[in-house]
Motif scaffolding. Structure first.
Motif, PDB file in Angstrom:
ATOM      1  N   PRO B  65       0.816  -1.222   0.000  1.00  0.00           N
ATOM      2  CA  PRO B  65       0.000   0.000   0.000  1.00  0.00           C
ATOM      3  C   PRO B  65       0.849   1.270   0.000  1.00  0.00           C
ATOM      4  O   PRO B  65       2.007   1.248   0.398  1.00  0.00           O
ATOM      5  CB  PRO B  65      -0.785  -0.112   1.307  1.00  0.00           C
ATOM      6  CG  PRO B  65       0.058  -0.966   2.182  1.00  0.00           C
ATOM      7  CD  PRO B  65       0.751  -1.936   1.270  1.00  0.00           C
ATOM      8  N   PRO B  66       0.262   2.364  -0.442  1.00  0.00           N
ATOM      9  CA  PRO B  66       0.960   3.647  -0.411  1.00  0.00           C
ATOM     10  C   PRO B  66       1.096   4.158   1.024  1.00  0.00           C
ATOM     11  O   PRO B  66       0.307   3.774   1.893  1.00  0.00           O
ATOM     12  CB  PRO B  66       0.057   4.572  -1.234  1.00  0.00           C
ATOM     13  CG  PRO B  66      -1.295   3.960  -1.153  1.00  0.00           C
ATOM     14  CD  PRO B  66      -1.081   2.477  -1.012  1.00  0.00           C
ATOM     15  N   LEU B  67       2.078   5.020   1.243  1.00  0.00           N
ATOM     16  CA  LEU B  67       2.240   5.657   2.548  1.00  0.00           C
ATOM     17  C   LEU B  67       1.949   7.146   2.398  1.00  0.00           C
ATOM     18  O   LEU B  67       2.594   7.989   2.997  1.00  0.00           O
ATOM     19  CB  LEU B  67       3.661   5.439   3.076  1.00  0.00           C
ATOM     20  CG  LEU B  67       4.093   3.987   3.285  1.00  0.00           C
ATOM     21  CD1 LEU B  67       5.531   3.913   3.782  1.00  0.00           C
ATOM     22  CD2 LEU B  67       3.161   3.283   4.263  1.00  0.00           C
ATOM     23  N   ASN B  69      -0.715   9.992   2.886  1.00  0.00           N
ATOM     24  CA  ASN B  69      -1.974  10.401   3.505  1.00  0.00           C
ATOM     25  C   ASN B  69      -2.929   9.271   3.837  1.00  0.00           C
ATOM     26  O   ASN B  69      -4.143   9.417   3.694  1.00  0.00           O
ATOM     27  CB  ASN B  69      -2.686  11.419   2.591  1.00  0.00           C
ATOM     28  CG  ASN B  69      -2.002  12.766   2.648  1.00  0.00           C
ATOM     29  OD1 ASN B  69      -1.595  13.215   3.731  1.00  0.00           O
ATOM     30  ND2 ASN B  69      -1.832  13.403   1.505  1.00  0.00           N
ATOM     31  N   THR B  70      -2.403   8.129   4.256  1.00  0.00           N
ATOM     32  CA  THR B  70      -3.318   7.066   4.674  1.00  0.00           C
ATOM     33  C   THR B  70      -3.678   7.295   6.141  1.00  0.00           C
ATOM     34  O   THR B  70      -2.952   7.969   6.876  1.00  0.00           O
ATOM     35  CB  THR B  70      -2.674   5.667   4.546  1.00  0.00           C
ATOM     36  OG1 THR B  70      -1.639   5.538   5.534  1.00  0.00           O
ATOM     37  CG2 THR B  70      -2.077   5.448   3.165  1.00  0.00           C
ATOM     38  N   SER B  71      -4.790   6.710   6.560  1.00  0.00           N
ATOM     39  CA  SER B  71      -5.218   6.884   7.948  1.00  0.00           C
ATOM     40  C   SER B  71      -4.202   6.253   8.889  1.00  0.00           C
ATOM     41  O   SER B  71      -4.068   6.659  10.037  1.00  0.00           O
ATOM     42  CB  SER B  71      -6.604   6.271   8.148  1.00  0.00           C
ATOM     43  OG  SER B  71      -6.562   4.917   7.783  1.00  0.00           O
ATOM     44  N   LYS B  90      -3.069  -8.091   7.659  1.00  0.00           N
ATOM     45  CA  LYS B  90      -4.504  -8.029   7.915  1.00  0.00           C
ATOM     46  C   LYS B  90      -5.295  -7.895   6.624  1.00  0.00           C
ATOM     47  O   LYS B  90      -6.465  -8.189   6.574  1.00  0.00           O
ATOM     48  CB  LYS B  90      -4.814  -6.794   8.790  1.00  0.00           C
ATOM     49  CG  LYS B  90      -4.280  -6.903  10.208  1.00  0.00           C
ATOM     50  CD  LYS B  90      -5.372  -7.428  11.155  1.00  0.00           C
ATOM     51  CE  LYS B  90      -4.765  -7.989  12.431  1.00  0.00           C
ATOM     52  NZ  LYS B  90      -4.012  -6.999  13.194  1.00  0.00           N
ATOM     53  N   GLY B  91      -4.630  -7.404   5.584  1.00  0.00           N
ATOM     54  CA  GLY B  91      -5.359  -7.124   4.358  1.00  0.00           C
ATOM     55  C   GLY B  91      -6.037  -5.772   4.475  1.00  0.00           C
ATOM     56  O   GLY B  91      -7.263  -5.677   4.539  1.00  0.00           O
ATOM     57  N   VAL B  92      -5.240  -4.711   4.528  1.00  0.00           N
ATOM     58  CA  VAL B  92      -5.808  -3.377   4.682  1.00  0.00           C
ATOM     59  C   VAL B  92      -6.522  -2.967   3.404  1.00  0.00           C
ATOM     60  O   VAL B  92      -6.164  -3.394   2.312  1.00  0.00           O
ATOM     61  CB  VAL B  92      -4.737  -2.301   5.012  1.00  0.00           C
ATOM     62  CG1 VAL B  92      -3.981  -2.688   6.261  1.00  0.00           C
ATOM     63  CG2 VAL B  92      -3.782  -2.052   3.858  1.00  0.00           C
ATOM     64  N   SER B 100      -2.107  -7.670  -1.541  1.00  0.00           N
ATOM     65  CA  SER B 100      -1.865  -9.052  -1.162  1.00  0.00           C
ATOM     66  C   SER B 100      -0.390  -9.318  -1.007  1.00  0.00           C
ATOM     67  O   SER B 100       0.264  -9.846  -1.880  1.00  0.00           O
ATOM     68  CB  SER B 100      -2.489 -10.012  -2.157  1.00  0.00           C
ATOM     69  OG  SER B 100      -2.321  -9.539  -3.440  1.00  0.00           O
ATOM     70  N   ASN B 101       0.107  -8.893   0.130  1.00  0.00           N
ATOM     71  CA  ASN B 101       1.469  -9.170   0.517  1.00  0.00           C
ATOM     72  C   ASN B 101       1.457  -8.945   2.014  1.00  0.00           C
ATOM     73  O   ASN B 101       0.787  -8.037   2.487  1.00  0.00           O
ATOM     74  CB  ASN B 101       2.410  -8.173  -0.172  1.00  0.00           C
ATOM     75  CG  ASN B 101       3.819  -8.694  -0.320  1.00  0.00           C
ATOM     76  OD1 ASN B 101       4.093  -9.858  -0.083  1.00  0.00           O
ATOM     77  ND2 ASN B 101       4.724  -7.819  -0.702  1.00  0.00           N
ATOM     78  N   PRO B 102       2.181  -9.765   2.763  1.00  0.00           N
ATOM     79  CA  PRO B 102       2.264  -9.468   4.190  1.00  0.00           C
ATOM     80  C   PRO B 102       3.428  -8.518   4.425  1.00  0.00           C
ATOM     81  O   PRO B 102       4.401  -8.540   3.685  1.00  0.00           O
ATOM     82  CB  PRO B 102       2.565 -10.830   4.806  1.00  0.00           C
ATOM     83  CG  PRO B 102       3.189 -11.631   3.716  1.00  0.00           C
ATOM     84  CD  PRO B 102       2.827 -11.019   2.395  1.00  0.00           C
ATOM     85  N   ALA B 107      13.192  -5.453  12.095  1.00  0.00           N
ATOM     86  CA  ALA B 107      14.155  -5.538  13.191  1.00  0.00           C
ATOM     87  C   ALA B 107      14.880  -4.195  13.319  1.00  0.00           C
ATOM     88  O   ALA B 107      15.961  -3.996  12.789  1.00  0.00           O
ATOM     89  CB  ALA B 107      15.148  -6.652  12.918  1.00  0.00           C
ATOM     90  N   LEU B 108      14.236  -3.250  14.015  1.00  0.00           N
ATOM     91  CA  LEU B 108      14.779  -1.900  14.137  1.00  0.00           C
ATOM     92  C   LEU B 108      14.915  -1.532  15.613  1.00  0.00           C
ATOM     93  O   LEU B 108      14.142  -1.993  16.454  1.00  0.00           O
ATOM     94  CB  LEU B 108      13.838  -0.893  13.462  1.00  0.00           C
ATOM     95  CG  LEU B 108      13.538  -1.070  11.974  1.00  0.00           C
ATOM     96  CD1 LEU B 108      12.442  -0.102  11.535  1.00  0.00           C
ATOM     97  CD2 LEU B 108      14.780  -0.858  11.138  1.00  0.00           C
ATOM     98  N   SER B 109      15.893  -0.653  15.899  1.00  0.00           N
ATOM     99  CA  SER B 109      16.036  -0.145  17.274  1.00  0.00           C
ATOM    100  C   SER B 109      14.938   0.891  17.528  1.00  0.00           C
ATOM    101  O   SER B 109      14.298   1.381  16.585  1.00  0.00           O
ATOM    102  CB  SER B 109      17.403   0.503  17.438  1.00  0.00           C
ATOM    103  OG  SER B 109      17.446   1.688  16.660  1.00  0.00           O
TER     104      SER B 109
END
Lengths: 417, 144
Positions: B65-67, B69-71, B90-92, B100-102, B107-109
């Motif tokens: 999905p795009p990043l 202005n999404t909720s 979740k299938g936003v 359709s991709n998880p 793994a970030l600090s």
């Protein structure tokens, strides 16, 4: 009597939903085709047009990946013979990719099941609202979930079941995560399954794992010339998850998108290996102990062609028509949906390629056949592409049809002497 | 069609706006060689998020999905921290489309989560408050 009633039912159902499309020649991009060929838009705004199939009469069935007005299959008809599909009817309440015509039936797949619809003498679906379900309960875990289908000449249907994973890591798509030993998901995914085309309500136990080790196949076709299954595999993504062996540029250009002839029991080598088109060798995946160089010596088919990486081959079609010049006869057309896993490099693909064949083998280098679908010079992100080639079909006159699942444009490519 | 043109215009605006920003960022930080959450966040974004969400945050149709202005991006920080730490499958639905991709857990600090979320919330045309390291720590402790 029954037939007649059905036909009336069908006709009336369709009447309700059908609409006449204004002649929409939405040539918003220039498609480049070889000299002597012409290209036209025969339908537009059809929806997320995945695979397509054409009847003997030239009517087109399109499988959609997103419902339009609650329906997932579109039937297109040219009522006045001007080559443009001006009538549209839809049915089927499921999304999906696969659609195929054979022996008086239309076969279509959702992301879980496979259905068939009996056709009348004119190639029209008799019961659009009550298909026969031939296979159900196939794995659909929101990754590589499309179920492409093709039939052989012996009453069998082949269904791709994609792997719900990129490279069978312990943690899918996570930097440094190693491969699960013996990749257990191969028991029910990551391969091609074979079922009976005329037996209802089959599940995994009724079918046979015809071939394994294929991460995700979207384009597949039955080659009538040598009576064999051929597939195009989507190669793995994100080799940069192992930055000690692959930098961004290397990962953008590896591994190859691969083209295989698949015998029964064939193994594509995923997830243990991939094909490096530059050195023309099978290489051990970094998840399974590879370092970007170590050659894979386990069982795996050699591809017929290794195309550039990440271009997403979504359609495969062996050309059997008489319209195109001799060179194209029995050769393979491949629709490349176009890449995303190359950023920050420019994206690639978004074209239809051709591989010449002679005596059941590629007889020369592959070439780009139809290009320009994206409509922009430099494709930085897939969202910039206006159109994305997905499905292929050969019309009764030998023309080639290409579907686009971005804007739902259907192109027809013909040759003129 | 109207929406299509609008979104293209918006896209062009976003792209020019974000590259303009970058220029300012670099000019500002170059003399003192001081890193900011935005410059650090961009580095994290490029390495961990860009392959899927793309250089301009536009995502991949039907896949990632795009990043923009999404909720999710503009909304609850708790959800954002959860998406990054736990992954998301979740299938936003965004504007009627599904992806359709998880999304794998990242793994970030805590510092990297704070930086990349601040960067995403203030790039690609997005405008939302920064996510501090203290907030990430607090939200993460509530996840388990």
């Amino acid at each position: 009597m029954r037939l007649k009633k059905n036909f009336l039912l069908f006709a009336s159902l369709f009447m309700g939903m059908s609409c006449t499309i204004a002649q929409n020649k939405n040539n918003d991009v220039h498609i480049k085709v070889p000299t002597g060929f012409s290209n036209s838009v025969v339908a537009d705004g059809v929806g997320r047009a995945r695979h397509i199939a054409i009847t003997d009469k030239g009517d087109l069935y399109v499988k959609l990946n997103r419902l339009e007005g609650g329906k997932g299959i579109v039937y297109l008809h040219d009522s006045n013979g001007d080559g443009i599909y001006d009538q549209r009817k839809s049915f089927g309440d499921y999304v999906g990719t696969g659609i195929y015509l054979k022996n008086g039936y239309l076969y279509a797949s959702s992301n879980d099941d496979v259905y068939r619809y009996k056709l009348d003498a004119n190639g029209l679906v008799i019961h659009p609202d009550s298909p026969e379900r031939i296979v159900s309960g196939l794995i659909n875990r929101r990754q590589h979930e499309s179920k492409s289908i093709v039939l052989d000449n012996g009453g069998n249907i082949y269904v791709n079941i994609g792997a719900y994973s990129n490279s069978c890591q312990e943690k899918d798509r996570q930097t440094g995560s190693m491969g699960v030993p013996g990749c257990p998901l191969l028991d029910s995914a990551g391969g091609i399954w074979k079922f009976k085309a005329d037996q209802m309500n089959q599940t995994y136990k009724d079918g046979e794992r015809y071939a394994t080790g294929f991460r995700n196949v979207v384009g597949l076709d039955w080659n009538q010339k040598d009576n064999s299954l051929y597939v195009m595999q989507h190669g793995r993504d994100q080799l940069t998850m192992f930055p000690q062996y692959y930098d961004e540029k290397t990962s953008a250009n590896l591994p190859a998108e691969t083209f295989y002839k698949v015998p029964k029991g064939g193994n594509g080598g995923w997830p243990y290996s991939y094909y490096d088109q530059n050195v023309k060798k099978k290489i051990i995946s970094p998840e399974y102990g590879g370092d970007g160089k170590k050659e894979y010596t386990g069982t795996a088919l050699d591809p017929l062609v290794g195309f550039p990486a990440h271009m997403a081959p979504n359609g495969l079609l062996f050309y059997t028509g008489n319209q195109f010049p001799e060179k194209y006869k029995n050769g393979a057309f491949i629709a490349f949906h176009g890449s995303w896993n190359r950023s920050p490099e420019l994206q690639e693909g978004y074209y239809v390629a051709f591989v010449p064949f002679k005596d059941g083998k590629p007889s020369g280098d592959w070439e780009i056949f139809a290009d320009g679908f994206a409509g922009v010079e430099e494709i930085k992100t897939p969202g910039m592409a206006k159109h994305r080639p997905c499905g292929l079909a050969q019309g009764p006159d030998g023309s080639l049809y290409v579907s686009d699942d971005s804007k739902g444009t259907i192109y027809k490519i013909s040759y003129h002497k | 069609m109207k929406y299509f043109i609008l979104s293209i215009l918006l896209g062009v605006l976003i792209i020019s706006f974000s590259s303009f920003r970058d220029v300012i960022e670099i000019k500002k930080s170059a003399p003192q060689q001081k890193s900011t959450p935005m410059t650090r966040g961009k580095v994290v974004y490029t390495q961990y998020c860009m392959p899927c969400h793309q250089v301009d945050g536009s995502g991949v149709p039907n896949l990632n999905p795009p990043l923009i202005n999404t909720s999710y991006v503009l909304g609850s920080k708790a959800t954002l921290v959860q998406i990054l730490v736990k992954g998301f499958n979740k299938g936003v639905e965004i504007d009627g489309d599904f992806y359709s991709n998880p999304m794998p857990a990242q793994a970030l600090s805590d510092q990297q989560v704070s930086d990349v979320l601040t960067f995403v919330r203030n790039s690609f045309g997005n405008k939302a408050t920064a996510v501090t390291v203290a907030e990430v720590k607090a939200l993460k402790s509530k996840l388990k």
